[in-house]
Each structure stands twice: as structure tokens, then as C-alpha cells.
Design a protein around this motif. Structure first.
Motif, short mmCIF file in Angstrom:
data_model
loop_
_atom_site.label_atom_id
_atom_site.label_comp_id
_atom_site.label_asym_id
_atom_site.label_seq_id
_atom_site.Cartn_x
_atom_site.Cartn_y
_atom_site.Cartn_z
N UNK A 32 -57.45 -15.44 9.96
CA UNK A 32 -56.58 -14.97 8.89
C UNK A 32 -57.18 -13.73 8.24
N UNK A 33 -56.37 -12.69 8.07
CA UNK A 33 -56.85 -11.45 7.49
C UNK A 33 -57.27 -11.66 6.04
N UNK A 34 -58.45 -11.17 5.69
CA UNK A 34 -58.92 -11.25 4.31
C UNK A 34 -58.16 -10.25 3.46
N UNK A 35 -57.46 -10.76 2.46
CA UNK A 35 -56.62 -9.89 1.62
C UNK A 35 -57.07 -9.83 0.17
N UNK A 36 -58.03 -10.67 -0.22
CA UNK A 36 -58.50 -10.66 -1.60
C UNK A 36 -58.26 -11.98 -2.31
N UNK A 37 -57.32 -12.78 -1.82
CA UNK A 37 -57.02 -14.06 -2.47
C UNK A 37 -57.26 -15.24 -1.55
N UNK A 95 -62.62 -5.92 11.48
CA UNK A 95 -61.23 -5.77 11.90
C UNK A 95 -60.32 -6.89 11.37
N UNK A 96 -60.91 -7.90 10.72
CA UNK A 96 -60.10 -8.97 10.14
C UNK A 96 -60.02 -8.86 8.62
N UNK A 97 -60.38 -7.69 8.09
CA UNK A 97 -60.33 -7.45 6.65
C UNK A 97 -59.27 -6.40 6.36
N UNK A 98 -58.52 -6.63 5.30
CA UNK A 98 -57.47 -5.69 4.91
C UNK A 98 -58.04 -4.29 4.70
N UNK A 99 -57.28 -3.30 5.10
CA UNK A 99 -57.72 -1.91 4.96
C UNK A 99 -57.97 -1.54 3.51
N UNK A 102 -61.79 -3.04 2.81
CA UNK A 102 -62.95 -2.74 3.65
C UNK A 102 -63.86 -1.70 3.01
N UNK A 103 -63.30 -0.77 2.26
CA UNK A 103 -64.10 0.28 1.64
C UNK A 103 -65.00 -0.21 0.52
N UNK A 104 -64.71 -1.40 -0.03
CA UNK A 104 -65.51 -1.93 -1.14
C UNK A 104 -66.71 -2.72 -0.66
N UNK A 117 -72.65 -10.13 1.77
CA UNK A 117 -72.16 -9.22 0.74
C UNK A 117 -70.74 -9.57 0.33
N UNK A 118 -69.92 -9.93 1.30
CA UNK A 118 -68.55 -10.33 1.00
C UNK A 118 -68.55 -11.61 0.17
N UNK A 119 -69.37 -12.58 0.58
CA UNK A 119 -69.45 -13.85 -0.15
C UNK A 119 -69.91 -13.63 -1.59
N UNK A 120 -70.85 -12.71 -1.79
CA UNK A 120 -71.36 -12.42 -3.13
C UNK A 120 -70.25 -11.87 -4.03
#
Length: 253
Positions: A32-37, A95-99, A102-104, A117-120
Motif C-alpha cells: 500500500x502506498x504511503x500517503x501520510x495517514x 517507489x511505494x511512497x507518495x511523491x 518522498x522529499x521530506x 527515519x520514516x518511523x521516527x
């Protein structure tokens, strides 16, 4: 052996929020694409899928020492395995993270650092989730919908999720809270539990409450309002619950 990784994006189903399908060595991974929620779901997908592909070593182990001329065959093979897992894991995660996200995320060529880093960044989100779960658990009241067995199992599920967030709920507390959240029709059962020495575990609680609900329904012809029904302390029948001689489930006297 080199591995081909191809992403198939299902843009017809919501763009960045759609699941990503990857072909790795002729095997398909769906994440599932990571979208922030949806971090928790994305994290589970990543761990399961990379585990199935034997690539999760890159998420849980630091980079081993680079081989030298004196390194053993095993050391060289281990480094090669980690390097392959690191490259593919990093590629799949990116490639499974929303565009828009990804910059953050920190720039790194290390899959474990990238994943951590994403988990943090989502730790504060987990705290919010924990608060919502605690509010939901403490505010639960049984209204007869779905049956008491399903109701208590929902409570168990919430406590399990809280434990995963490092907020453990004891089984004793859960049993007391579940009983206290039941309506007045279960008052005889509550009194029986509070006056006996034995403590119930959650499996016993579910079984006994289910039996009691069936007894209540039989006594009322199957029509009981668990929200507004008057207190049943004066009901003619009385049941005490105790352990059987083999230490198993409670039995009624």
C-alpha cells in the motif's frame, strides 16, 4: 544474480493512494502506498513482503564490514546478501511512497536508516493513535449489538494494539473494565465475580458472559433492551460461577 524490479502503479484507483505492485525475480509484491495517514499499514506491508522475499535483513541489521582479501567465503557471501537486500529494499520503499512525501525523508543509501527515519517521523502519530484507543476502550458500553462475545473481543483487540504501542493493559484490568461496562442485566454476574476469590482470564470471561447473555435472552423470550432495560437484581434465578475440579472453565451452580 541481478534482480529486476518493476513497479505497476494503479492510477485508475486513486493515484498515489493506490497499492503498488512490484515484480522481483518473477515474484509479485503488493504494498500500500504511503500517503501520510496509513503508516502502520504501509510498515506492515513492507515488513511482510520483504520478509517473504528474504530481503528484510537490510531492515534489521547494520551493514556488515566490507570484505577484504583476508575475508572468508562466508563473510563475503554475507556482505553480498546484505548489499542486494539493501539495494532492493531501498528501491521498493522509495517507489511505494507518495511523491508528495518522498522529499521530506532523509537522503540515504542505507535501507535501515531510511526505514527508521520514516518511523521516527510518525512517532507523534502513534501517540495520537494511542490516545484514541484509550478513549475508545474506556468509553465502551455494551448495547447488545453483535453479541457480548464480539463486544469483549473488540476490547481485547484494542488492548493488544495498545500493547504494541508500548502501553500494556493487564488482563485483570481488562476483565474488571469489561464487566463494569456491561448493562444492569449482567449485575448478578458482576456480583458473583466480585464475591469470589478466583480471577477470570479473558477467555473465561468471554465464555461466561456469552452463557449469561443466552440465559438472559431465554428468560425474556429473546427480546431484551440492554440499554434501557430495568435493573434485574430481583430476578428469581441466581447463578454462581466457580472453577470446575480440573481447573478449566467456570461452571454454574
Amino acid at each position: 544474480m541481478a534482480a529486476a524490479v518493476h513497479r505497476k502503479e494503479e492510477r485508475d484507483y486513486g493515484g498515489d493512494s493506490a497499492p503498488c505492485a512490484f515484480n522481483v525475480d518473477n515474484q509479485t509484491l503488493t504494498i500500500e502506498t504511503l500517503t501520510g495517514t496509513n503508516f502502520k499499514r504501509w510498515k506492515e506491508d513492507i515488513e511482510i513482503q520483504l520478509g517473504l522475499m528474504d530481503l528484510d535483513i537490510a531492515l534489521h541489521e547494520n551493514e556488515p564490514p566490507k570484505p577484504t582479501a583476508r575475508s572468508s567465503i562466508e563473510e563475503k557471501a554475507r556482505y553480498e546478501k546484505w548489499g542486494r537486500a539493501n539495494r532492493l529494499s531501498l528501491m521498493i520503499m522509495k517507489r511505494s511512497i507518495s511523491h508528495t512525501l518522498i522529499g521530506a525523508i532523509s537522503k540515504t543509501e542505507n535501507a535501515k536508516k531510511f526505514f527508521d527515519d520514516i518511523a521516527e517521523k510518525y512517532k507523534s502519530s502513534e501517540k495520537e493513535d494511542a490516545g484514541e484507543l484509550i478513549d475508545k476502550l474506556t468509553g465502551m458500553k455494551y448495547d447488545g449489538v453483535g453479541g457480548v462475545r464480539e463486544y469483549i473481543m473488540k476490547m481485547v483487540d484494542i488492548t493488544t494494539r495498545l500493547t504494541e504501542l508500548e502501553i500494556p493493559i493487564t488482563e485483570s484490568f481488562l476483565v474488571h473494565h469489561a464487566l463494569n461496562s456491561l448493562p444492569s442485566q449482567f449485575d448478578q454476574l458482576k456480583t458473583s465475580y466480585n464475591t469470589q476469590k478466583d480471577k477470570w482470564n479473558t477467555n473465561e470471561l468471554i465464555s461466561i458472559c456469552d452463557q449469561e447473555e443466552k440465559r438472559i435472552l431465554r428468560g425474556s423470550g429473546g427480546n431484551v433492551n440492554f440499554v434501557s432495560q430495568p435493573n434485574m437484581r430481583g430476578h428469581s434465578s441466581s447463578h454462581n460461577y466457580r472453577r470446575n475440579n480440573k481447573g478449566g472453565n467456570k461452571i454454574k451452580n
